[in-house]
Design a protein around this motif. Structure first.
Motif, PDB file in Angstrom:
ATOM      1  N   GLN A  13     -13.688 -11.334-128.967  1.00  0.00           N
ATOM      2  CA  GLN A  13     -12.499 -12.073-128.553  1.00  0.00           C
ATOM      3  C   GLN A  13     -11.348 -11.127-128.230  1.00  0.00           C
ATOM      4  OE1 GLN A  13     -11.769 -15.434-131.010  1.00  0.00           O
ATOM      5  NE2 GLN A  13      -9.783 -15.932-130.122  1.00  0.00           N
ATOM      6  N   ASP A  14     -11.314  -9.977-128.883  1.00  0.00           N
ATOM      7  CA  ASP A  14     -10.242  -9.003-128.641  1.00  0.00           C
ATOM      8  C   ASP A  14     -10.362  -8.323-127.281  1.00  0.00           C
ATOM      9  OD1 ASP A  14      -7.897  -7.612-129.558  1.00  0.00           O
ATOM     10  OD2 ASP A  14      -9.151  -5.836-129.816  1.00  0.00           O
ATOM     11  N   THR A  15     -11.451  -8.578-126.553  1.00  0.00           N
ATOM     12  CA  THR A  15     -11.581  -8.008-125.208  1.00  0.00           C
ATOM     13  C   THR A  15     -11.041  -8.947-124.133  1.00  0.00           C
ATOM     14  OG1 THR A  15     -13.784  -8.965-124.762  1.00  0.00           O
ATOM     15  CG2 THR A  15     -13.715  -6.860-125.938  1.00  0.00           C
ATOM     16  N   LEU A  16     -10.670 -10.180-124.492  1.00  0.00           N
ATOM     17  CA  LEU A  16     -10.303 -11.194-123.507  1.00  0.00           C
ATOM     18  C   LEU A  16      -8.871 -11.054-123.014  1.00  0.00           C
ATOM     19  CD1 LEU A  16     -11.917 -14.334-125.196  1.00  0.00           C
ATOM     20  CD2 LEU A  16     -12.781 -13.080-123.211  1.00  0.00           C
ATOM     21  N   LYS A  17      -8.652 -11.441-121.775  1.00  0.00           N
ATOM     22  CA  LYS A  17      -7.296 -11.528-121.235  1.00  0.00           C
ATOM     23  C   LYS A  17      -6.482 -12.522-122.062  1.00  0.00           C
ATOM     24  CE  LYS A  17      -8.870 -10.889-116.433  1.00  0.00           C
ATOM     25  NZ  LYS A  17      -8.966 -11.544-115.103  1.00  0.00           N
ATOM     26  N   SER A  18      -5.155 -12.329-122.072  1.00  0.00           N
ATOM     27  CA  SER A  18      -4.312 -13.214-122.868  1.00  0.00           C
ATOM     28  C   SER A  18      -4.087 -14.567-122.210  1.00  0.00           C
ATOM     29  CB  SER A  18      -2.957 -12.548-123.146  1.00  0.00           C
ATOM     30  OG  SER A  18      -2.335 -12.172-121.940  1.00  0.00           O
ATOM     31  N   GLN A  19      -4.363 -14.660-120.917  1.00  0.00           N
ATOM     32  CA  GLN A  19      -4.259 -15.939-120.212  1.00  0.00           C
ATOM     33  C   GLN A  19      -5.538 -16.205-119.445  1.00  0.00           C
ATOM     34  OE1 GLN A  19      -1.965 -18.269-120.410  1.00  0.00           O
ATOM     35  NE2 GLN A  19      -0.785 -17.034-121.874  1.00  0.00           N
ATOM     36  N   PRO A  20      -6.154 -17.400-119.623  1.00  0.00           N
ATOM     37  CA  PRO A  20      -5.765 -18.451-120.560  1.00  0.00           C
ATOM     38  C   PRO A  20      -5.909 -18.008-122.013  1.00  0.00           C
ATOM     39  CG  PRO A  20      -7.914 -18.909-119.615  1.00  0.00           C
ATOM     40  CD  PRO A  20      -7.387 -17.719-118.871  1.00  0.00           C
ATOM     41  N   PRO A  21      -5.365 -18.778-122.969  1.00  0.00           N
ATOM     42  CA  PRO A  21      -5.398 -18.366-124.385  1.00  0.00           C
ATOM     43  C   PRO A  21      -6.790 -17.950-124.844  1.00  0.00           C
ATOM     44  CG  PRO A  21      -4.041 -20.312-124.128  1.00  0.00           C
ATOM     45  CD  PRO A  21      -4.682 -20.071-122.790  1.00  0.00           C
ATOM     46  N   GLU A  22      -6.845 -16.849-125.614  1.00  0.00           N
ATOM     47  CA  GLU A  22      -8.133 -16.272-126.011  1.00  0.00           C
ATOM     48  C   GLU A  22      -9.001 -17.245-126.797  1.00  0.00           C
ATOM     49  OE1 GLU A  22      -4.874 -13.078-126.263  1.00  0.00           O
ATOM     50  OE2 GLU A  22      -5.189 -15.089-127.088  1.00  0.00           O
ATOM     51  N   ASN A  23      -8.380 -18.063-127.652  1.00  0.00           N
ATOM     52  CA  ASN A  23      -9.201 -18.959-128.475  1.00  0.00           C
ATOM     53  C   ASN A  23      -9.904 -20.017-127.625  1.00  0.00           C
ATOM     54  OD1 ASN A  23      -6.686 -20.259-127.979  1.00  0.00           O
ATOM     55  ND2 ASN A  23      -7.024 -21.629-129.720  1.00  0.00           N
ATOM     56  N   LYS A  24      -9.245 -20.479-126.566  1.00  0.00           N
ATOM     57  CA  LYS A  24      -9.878 -21.480-125.697  1.00  0.00           C
ATOM     58  C   LYS A  24     -11.046 -20.877-124.924  1.00  0.00           C
ATOM     59  CE  LYS A  24      -5.785 -24.404-125.141  1.00  0.00           C
ATOM     60  NZ  LYS A  24      -4.836 -25.028-124.193  1.00  0.00           N
ATOM     61  N   VAL A  25     -10.861 -19.660-124.415  1.00  0.00           N
ATOM     62  CA  VAL A  25     -11.943 -18.991-123.680  1.00  0.00           C
ATOM     63  C   VAL A  25     -13.097 -18.679-124.621  1.00  0.00           C
ATOM     64  CG1 VAL A  25     -12.573 -16.951-122.331  1.00  0.00           C
ATOM     65  CG2 VAL A  25     -10.341 -18.012-121.999  1.00  0.00           C
ATOM     66  N   MET A  26     -12.771 -18.252-125.845  1.00  0.00           N
ATOM     67  CA  MET A  26     -13.824 -17.892-126.794  1.00  0.00           C
ATOM     68  C   MET A  26     -14.628 -19.115-127.202  1.00  0.00           C
ATOM     69  SD  MET A  26     -14.924 -15.094-127.972  1.00  0.00           S
ATOM     70  CE  MET A  26     -16.435 -14.837-128.882  1.00  0.00           C
ATOM     71  N   LYS A  27     -13.980 -20.253-127.332  1.00  0.00           N
ATOM     72  CA  LYS A  27     -14.706 -21.474-127.668  1.00  0.00           C
ATOM     73  C   LYS A  27     -15.664 -21.862-126.545  1.00  0.00           C
ATOM     74  CE  LYS A  27     -11.156 -23.429-130.710  1.00  0.00           C
ATOM     75  NZ  LYS A  27     -10.152 -24.505-130.895  1.00  0.00           N
ATOM     76  N   ARG A  28     -15.212 -21.723-125.293  1.00  0.00           N
ATOM     77  CA  ARG A  28     -16.099 -22.028-124.162  1.00  0.00           C
ATOM     78  C   ARG A  28     -17.246 -21.033-124.109  1.00  0.00           C
ATOM     79  NH1 ARG A  28     -11.129 -23.266-121.352  1.00  0.00           N
ATOM     80  NH2 ARG A  28     -11.130 -21.232-120.343  1.00  0.00           N
ATOM     81  N   ALA A  29     -16.947 -19.755-124.378  1.00  0.00           N
ATOM     82  CA  ALA A  29     -18.004 -18.733-124.380  1.00  0.00           C
ATOM     83  C   ALA A  29     -19.012 -19.006-125.494  1.00  0.00           C
ATOM     84  CB  ALA A  29     -17.391 -17.341-124.548  1.00  0.00           C
ATOM     85  N   SER A  30     -18.531 -19.442-126.653  1.00  0.00           N
ATOM     86  CA  SER A  30     -19.435 -19.783-127.751  1.00  0.00           C
ATOM     87  C   SER A  30     -20.320 -20.966-127.381  1.00  0.00           C
ATOM     88  CB  SER A  30     -18.632 -20.115-129.018  1.00  0.00           C
ATOM     89  OG  SER A  30     -17.963 -18.977-129.501  1.00  0.00           O
ATOM     90  N   LEU A  31     -19.729 -21.956-126.697  1.00  0.00           N
ATOM     91  CA  LEU A  31     -20.514 -23.112-126.267  1.00  0.00           C
ATOM     92  C   LEU A  31     -21.598 -22.690-125.279  1.00  0.00           C
ATOM     93  CD1 LEU A  31     -20.973 -26.160-126.270  1.00  0.00           C
ATOM     94  CD2 LEU A  31     -19.278 -26.340-124.422  1.00  0.00           C
TER      95      LEU A  31
END
Length: 481
Positions: A268-286
């Motif tokens: 998750q620490d590699t993700l861009k700050s926009q869109p919010p990291e937690n939202k992108v990480m949840k989609r990536a986990s899905l």
């Protein structure tokens, strides 16, 4: 920007670069925390997850389903896919604190636990996480060598017949794998690892698809074996005690096949700050969990249909199939390439942790902090070169001395699955969202946590029993047939 970040050597190094196109260095080269600008996306995060989760263990799921049967096997697979996805969404929200969107960043799992729980739990988290990561890298060294040996044996069987004694040593292939890892370990951090994870993810799809296709071909061709609703039969396939221990091991194999929480925060620490990291990480986990679950169910169930109650531990390296030999060779090469990337996904948090500690302790040492430009954008650091090389060599030596380390790995996995995948995400979610004690939500989260603790204890018991059996017949540096 906080004074803490302004004192960070990474901040100084990045912000002293020359700006381009009239943009300020802070906007062009760094993020809000003064670190190198993150470029990760949904694609790269999904690739990291798939690389970490699928693993070559997917090919052993036919064996796991054979121990549990048609009812319990798929049910356990689906249950753990749900648990893993659910707890990963809780963990994704803890990357920033106190809030999941606008809070301060936490770079590692230990940082997250420190921010939300604190105390001795931080040390317990570090022990579980890094112990698991070290174990995985040793286990992957062994597994990759097994795949390389399988190529040699496949060619031998094709040439001399399936009953020929094709004895090939694992040790030269462990050394080859270590040399490759010494080179790739110089990739400085997770941010530069995306391309390797994408290649590894493609390889995992390739060999999983080959195993699935060969299983389907065997079932369609009428070569499938006896199966049952409850799996292996007591008194026919196994004894009563063997049934129990193997069922425990199978549950453990399935539970830990999904575990990627050890590296979730680092991904998750590699993700861009926009869109919010937690939202992108949840989609990536899905994406990651859904994809891996589909492959797990297909490979496990179709593999069981093909091999029945006598399913091998790994039907590509265990020679559930012999022909076409060139396709078996290709699949095992894909496994080895995938494990090259997977090793790095699990090793990078270890590398980063040690290097961070050394940077903080000896900030004036040029041996530790100075970067030397080689070619293009690639830099080399002498401390990184020496320490990472030594780490790879040590893990390879341990793998050579204890080639049954996968049994230890199962035990380490049992010890780390509960705290890292279930306990800490749930406890941090309760603390972050201030869920009232003894409320309905608090109660069912606790029940889920306790149930998973029981599963971990059961799996640990199965791993210990399997380890004890292997130790009895262990002969160092013996070439396996």
């Amino acid at each position: 920007m906080s004074k803490e970040y302004q004192k960070n050597p990474l901040y100084i190094e990045q912000t002293t670069e020359a700006p381009q196109s009239g943009q300020s260095p802070s906007k062009k080269f760094v993020d809000d925390d003064g670190r190198e600008k993150r470029t990760g996306t949904l694609l790269t995060a999904s690739a990291h997850i798939i690389t970490a989760v699928i693993g070559s263990g997917v090919l052993s799921l036919a064996w796991a389903i054979a121990q549990l049967g048609w009812v319990a096997g798929p049910a356990v697979l689906m249950a753990f896919s749900f648990i893993t996805y659910f707890t990963s969404t809780l963990l994704a929200d803890t990357y920033r604190s106190p809030g999941p969107v606008h809070g301060n960043r936490n770079y590692t799992y230990m940082d997250v636990v420190r921010s939300h729980l604190g105390g001795v739990k931080v040390q317990l988290c570090g022990l579980a996480q890094y112990g698991n990561l070290v174990g995985v890298t040793i286990g992957y060294t062994i597994t990759a060598s097994i795949s390389m040996v399988a190529v040699e044996r496949s060619n031998c069987f094709h040439k001399n017949g399936h009953n020929y004694k094709c004895a090939v040593s694992n040790y030269p292939f462990m050394a080859i794998f270590a040399v490759i890892q010494i080179i790739f370990s110089q990739i400085p951090n997770f941010h530069k690892l995306s391309w390797l994870s994408i290649v590894a993810a493609i390889m995992s799809f390739a060999y999983s698809s080959i195993g699935l296709a060969l299983s389907i071909a065997k079932v369609v061709g009428g070569g499938h074996e006896k199966t049952s609703l409850t799996g292996t039969e007591v008194g026919v396939d196994v004894s009563g005690s063997e049934k129990v221990w193997r069922s425990f091991q199978a549950i453990g194999d399935i539970a830990f096949a999904y575990a990627y929480s050890t590296v979730l925060i680092e991904i998750q620490d590699t993700l861009k700050s926009q869109p919010p990291e937690n939202k992108v990480m949840k989609r990536a986990s899905l994406v990651g969990v859904t994809t891996t679950t589909a492959f797990y169910v297909l490979c496990g169930c179709v593999g069981y249909a093909a091999f029945g109650n006598q399913a091998p531990g790994n039907f590509l390296t265990g020679f559930g199939f012999y022909e076409p030999f060139w396709l078996i060779d290709f699949a095992n090469v894909c496994i080895a390439i995938h494990l090259i990337g997977a090793y790095q996904v699990f090793a990078q948090p270890i590398f980063g942790f040690v290097e961070k500690m050394c940077n903080q302790k000896w900030p004036e040492s040029k041996f530790i902090t100075k970067e030397y430009a080689l070619c293009g954008n690639f830099n080399i650091n002498l401390f990184r070169l020496v320490w990472r090389t030594l780490y790879v060599i040590v893990t390879a030596l341990v793998a050579m001395i204890f080639p049954f380390f996968n049994d230890f790995l199962g035990l380490i996995g049992a010890a780390s699955f509960y705290p890292l995948t279930v306990y800490f995400p749930i406890e941090m979610h309760i603390a972050q969202t201030k869920i009232p004690k003894y409320s309905f939500t608090w109660m069912w989260l606790k029940i889920l946590s306790w149930a998973c603790l029981v599963v971990s204890l059961v799996a640990a018991a199965g791993s210990i029993q399997g380890l004890a059996q292997h130790v009895k017949t262990y002969k160092p540096f013996k070439t396996e047939n």
